[in-house]
Design an enzyme around this catalytic site. Structure first.
Site, PDB file in Angstrom:
ATOM      1  N   GLN A  30       0.840  -1.194   0.000  1.00  0.00           N
ATOM      2  CA  GLN A  30       0.000   0.000   0.000  1.00  0.00           C
ATOM      3  C   GLN A  30       0.879   1.249   0.000  1.00  0.00           C
ATOM      4  O   GLN A  30       1.333   1.712   1.044  1.00  0.00           O
ATOM      5  CB  GLN A  30      -0.942   0.020   1.203  1.00  0.00           C
ATOM      6  CG  GLN A  30      -1.929   1.143   1.112  1.00  0.00           C
ATOM      7  CD  GLN A  30      -2.987   1.101   2.192  1.00  0.00           C
ATOM      8  OE1 GLN A  30      -3.004   0.233   3.046  1.00  0.00           O
ATOM      9  NE2 GLN A  30      -3.880   2.059   2.146  1.00  0.00           N
ATOM     10  N   PHE A  31       1.102   1.803  -1.184  1.00  0.00           N
ATOM     11  CA  PHE A  31       1.977   2.969  -1.314  1.00  0.00           C
ATOM     12  C   PHE A  31       1.411   4.193  -0.610  1.00  0.00           C
ATOM     13  O   PHE A  31       2.144   5.101  -0.228  1.00  0.00           O
ATOM     14  CB  PHE A  31       2.288   3.265  -2.784  1.00  0.00           C
ATOM     15  CG  PHE A  31       1.218   4.022  -3.517  1.00  0.00           C
ATOM     16  CD1 PHE A  31       1.314   5.402  -3.670  1.00  0.00           C
ATOM     17  CD2 PHE A  31       0.121   3.378  -4.049  1.00  0.00           C
ATOM     18  CE1 PHE A  31       0.340   6.113  -4.348  1.00  0.00           C
ATOM     19  CE2 PHE A  31      -0.855   4.073  -4.728  1.00  0.00           C
ATOM     20  CZ  PHE A  31      -0.750   5.439  -4.877  1.00  0.00           C
ATOM     21  N   THR A  32       0.092   4.228  -0.373  1.00  0.00           N
ATOM     22  CA  THR A  32      -0.513   5.404   0.262  1.00  0.00           C
ATOM     23  C   THR A  32      -0.131   5.550   1.735  1.00  0.00           C
ATOM     24  O   THR A  32      -0.416   6.586   2.341  1.00  0.00           O
ATOM     25  CB  THR A  32      -2.049   5.388   0.130  1.00  0.00           C
ATOM     26  OG1 THR A  32      -2.555   4.216   0.764  1.00  0.00           O
ATOM     27  CG2 THR A  32      -2.468   5.428  -1.336  1.00  0.00           C
TER      28      THR A  32
END
Length: 146
Positions: A78-80
């Site tokens: 999850q890059f966020t």
């Protein structure tokens, strides 16, 4: 590297209406990678995650690790997790998230190392649009990072 770890009774991840990862008692892990992360950072967090004592023992105390209970892992990239919302606008910046190729390499390395520690490790699909369903147990949610 940043991990959001949730102790779960069950969790699953779905991509395009197909369940691609499914676990019972264990951890649902959201994993974010930044551009300064290394394999050494991943190794440290694998050790921390797999030895984190948040499962109940016979005295109802949080004293057991996922390895102690033969628990399962669901790890989703999850890059966020590296969103920066400090500026005056309302749109997050993702400049602190690692480039996809590098992030995927460390994500896969992290998963591989976890598979050496825990009997069942399921994953999401890197870069895909995913739906994650889980039943948080406790609730217990812990953030690990280095």
């Amino acid at each position: 590297m940043r991990l959001v770890v949730q102790r779960v009774k069950n969790a699953k991840v779905t991509v395009e209406n197909d369940i691609i990862g499914n676990i019972n008692d264990g951890f649902m892990v959201l994993l974010g990678v930044t551009h300064t992360d290394t394999k050494e950072v991943a190794d440290y967090l694998v050790r921390k995650l797999c030895n984190l004592r948040v499962f109940k023992d016979e005295n109802d105390k949080m004293n057991l690790s996922i390895k102690d209970i033969d628990g399962e892992l669901l790890i989703v990239s999850q890059f966020t997790l590296y969103a920066d919302c400090q500026k005056s606008g309302n749109r997050p910046s993702f400049i602190n998230s690692a480039k996809p190729e590098y992030a995927n390499e460390l994500y896969e390395y992290f998963v591989q190392k976890c598979r050496q520690e825990v009997k069942k490790v399921e994953t999401g699909k890197f870069g895909a649009h995913m739906q994650v369903d889980l039943t948080n147990d406790g609730p217990v949610t812990i953030i690990l990072e280095k």
